[in-house]
Motif scaffolding. Structure first.
Motif, mmCIF file in Angstrom:
data_model
loop_
_atom_site.group_PDB
_atom_site.id
_atom_site.type_symbol
_atom_site.label_atom_id
_atom_site.label_comp_id
_atom_site.label_asym_id
_atom_site.label_seq_id
_atom_site.Cartn_x
_atom_site.Cartn_y
_atom_site.Cartn_z
ATOM 1 N N SER A 5 0.761 -1.131 -0.084
ATOM 2 C CA SER A 5 -0.013 -0.042 0.084
ATOM 3 C C SER A 5 0.822 1.014 0.105
ATOM 4 O O SER A 5 2.037 1.279 0.599
ATOM 5 N N HIS B 71 -4.366 7.081 -2.804
ATOM 6 C CA HIS B 71 -3.402 6.029 -2.295
ATOM 7 C C HIS B 71 -3.819 4.641 -2.886
ATOM 8 O O HIS B 71 -4.743 4.477 -3.324
ATOM 9 N N TYR C 225 -3.881 -4.039 -8.560
ATOM 10 C CA TYR C 225 -4.110 -2.546 -7.819
ATOM 11 C C TYR C 225 -5.290 -1.930 -7.593
ATOM 12 O O TYR C 225 -6.094 -2.138 -8.623
ATOM 13 N N ILE D 158 -9.425 -4.341 -0.323
ATOM 14 C CA ILE D 158 -8.974 -3.058 -1.270
ATOM 15 C C ILE D 158 -10.173 -2.825 -2.373
ATOM 16 O O ILE D 158 -9.898 -1.945 -2.976
ATOM 17 N N HIS E 224 -3.543 0.470 -3.058
ATOM 18 C CA HIS E 224 -3.432 -0.901 -2.380
ATOM 19 C C HIS E 224 -3.143 -1.944 -3.492
ATOM 20 O O HIS E 224 -3.841 -1.982 -4.442
ATOM 21 N N SER E 225 -2.360 -2.858 -3.203
ATOM 22 C CA SER E 225 -1.928 -3.687 -4.436
ATOM 23 C C SER E 225 -1.533 -5.150 -4.050
ATOM 24 O O SER E 225 -1.171 -5.037 -2.566
ATOM 25 N N TYR F 277 5.454 4.000 1.531
ATOM 26 C CA TYR F 277 4.713 2.651 1.077
ATOM 27 C C TYR F 277 4.863 1.789 2.662
ATOM 28 O O TYR F 277 5.474 1.850 3.511
#
Length: 172
Positions: A71, A115, A103, A156, A117-118, A141
């Motif tokens: 993230s 932002h 992501y 996510i 999230h992945s 990160y």
């Protein structure tokens, strides 16, 4: 690589996701029972295997997909389109044929700052971080292990956003 009659150790390894060491071990076993037209050494003393023997190189165990969660916050001025363009650039710059970036982009409720999230798969993690830091301004990160991939995917996408997928092997 699809229509070659003979394949090298490196080609077999890449095609089947195996180490060269493991491919050579299987070749040595095959060389004891197969004739020279199926398993041979070329003028450079490198193994070559006839394409008909490719089923012998099927993995016995399925390799586990290894992802890690990442993230990160980005510069407030970035739009989702900017972030997507930068992540595609990250993908293009990293020499990892198995690189995969999945992501979502969220906007922080407090300040509207985007932002990401992945979950990512790569064998070049250090290069990934160096490239992200190079291409994203003010990057901060957080990385963590994924113990429950489905749970992470639900988290996510909690705001209804879709998971975007970037894969190196889809560009080829």
């Amino acid at each position: 690589m699809g229509n070659k009659e003979y394949l090298t150790v490196a080609e077999i390894g890449k095609k089947n996701g195996m180490t060269s060491r493991n491919v050579r071990r299987i070749i040595r076993e095959l060389a004891e029972t197969k004739n020279d037209s199926l398993v041979r050494k070329n003028k450079l003393d490198q193994w070559e295997v006839h394409h008909l023997l490719m089923p012998k190189f099927k993995r016995k165990r399925k390799a586990k997909e290894v992802y890690f969660a990442l993230s990160f916050k980005t510069y407030k001025g970035y739009s989702p389109e900017d972030i997507e363009l930068i992540l595609k650039n990250v993908l293009d710059r990293i020499d990892d044929p198995n690189l995969e970036i999945n992501y979502t982009i969220e906007l922080r409720k407090a300040n509207g700052q985007p932002h990401v999230h992945s979950y990512i798969r790569t064998s070049r993690k250090r290069t990934l971080y160096q490239t992200l830091e190079l291409l994203f301004a003010n990057l901060s990160y957080y990385e963590s292990k994924i113990f429950d991939l489905e749970g992470w995917k639900q988290y996510i996408t909690k705001d209804g956003s879709q998971i975007n997928k970037l894969r190196k092997d889809e560009d080829i």
